[in-house]
Write an enzyme that holds these catalytic residues in place. Sequence first.
Site, PDB file in Angstrom:
ATOM      1  CG  ASP A 320      14.592  30.524-113.942  1.00  0.00           C
ATOM      2  OD1 ASP A 320      14.637  30.679-115.121  1.00  0.00           O
ATOM      3  OD2 ASP A 320      14.538  31.228-113.103  1.00  0.00           O
ATOM      4  CD  GLU A 349      17.844  30.181-117.505  1.00  0.00           C
ATOM      5  OE1 GLU A 349      17.507  30.538-118.489  1.00  0.00           O
ATOM      6  OE2 GLU A 349      17.332  30.378-116.486  1.00  0.00           O
TER       7      GLU A 349
END
Length: 436
Positions: A320, A349
């Site tokens: 994340d 990400e």
Amino acid sequence: MQQRIPYDGNDLGAVYTKKGTDFRLWAPTADAVTLCLYQEGDGDCLSDTIPMKRDIQGTWAIRVDGDLRHVYYTYRLERSGKTVESQDPYSVAVGVNGQRSMVLDLRETDPENFKEDHGPAFKNRTDLVICEISVLDSTADVSSGVKHPGKYLGLTEKGTKNKDGEPTGLDYLKSLGITHVQIMPMYDFASIDEAAPKKREYNWGYDPLNYNVPEGSFSTDPFHGEVRIREMKEMIAAFHREGIGVIMDVVYNHVYNAANHSFNKTVPGYYFRYDDNGSLVNNSGCGNDTASERKMMRKYIVDSVTYWAKNYNVDGFRFDLMGLIDTETMKEVRAALDEIDPFIIILGEGWDMNTTMDEGEMTIQPNAYQVASDGTNNGIAFFNDSVRDGLKGSVFSDTDTGFVSGKADQESLIAHNVLGCQYDENATTTCWNGNA
């Protein structure tokens, strides 16, 4: 005040044997540390307090003789006349709501033949078909027909159907033809009261509390620390039996509450980023950003990922807000996982979060080439909103179109992204979500 000397050992936390347990905590700025032993994971049940000894490289250590299996513990730290009590940052098991750590023989939580358990083999990472799921959402509705709705065990059940006779749960996922599930946070997170399951609280889990422990609300018994571990392992093994790999969603870029987290209780001010005014940096949007560039935070991330891979047979990790983590940390993560199993997936990400790091050190899309496969490692994959929007149109516009809908002049952008966003003197376009 003691210097923050990094520790390079592999024995932080509680190392259990039947004859005794060794406890070691990195807390270089503490004036004194006391080990507190409890009979249960909550309530007034303190059974002993044992002063720890200052040891090498900023650590405090103590060996307690005897069989401490299933004993709960915390650390009481004294610093500048103030005392604070904390769970172990390196906890592998905890009591209800994660406020006390637990001594555990991890092997007792293994399902049958778990040492031989493994995910599906594949030749190319481009062959993966990944489906993102939530442990809770996958079976929580009554229509799923499972015996353990919303639990790890709910995803181990076969033969479940809805009222129309359609497969649900594990059988439904199998029917999709996927190769992997990417499971939303299933480490121990803070926002759900595990002691009150009837409240029906809901959160996706992007609020980390104990990184190396399964979330208790997904277990059938959050009060006994070994149960959640065994049941998560049973779920992973069930996916593997169906030929489905398990990718774990990990959130090392921030915590739920920096002030009350074990990081800050054990070494205040170290594990997080601060601006020039001494305030927490908040590019995560969650009130704090962890400082992966600091040696003990980097070590923690590497230790944590390898712990899950070794002890839970996890097949991959989805990071994340990976853009908040520096590239050197991610390279060390990749190298450590390669030593365990080079087929373990890393993806994340790579959004540009404009944090306090130098742009060249951030694991963002324009720096993808820094962590790509180089023949000695297997590289790290990126979520790429730039190529997505170039192909289909911006997700932030109802009227924008992309290449597949006939939008002109998208070829260079798409090619640049497909080639990893590497910049050189001949580059004619840029990734939208990075630093030009």
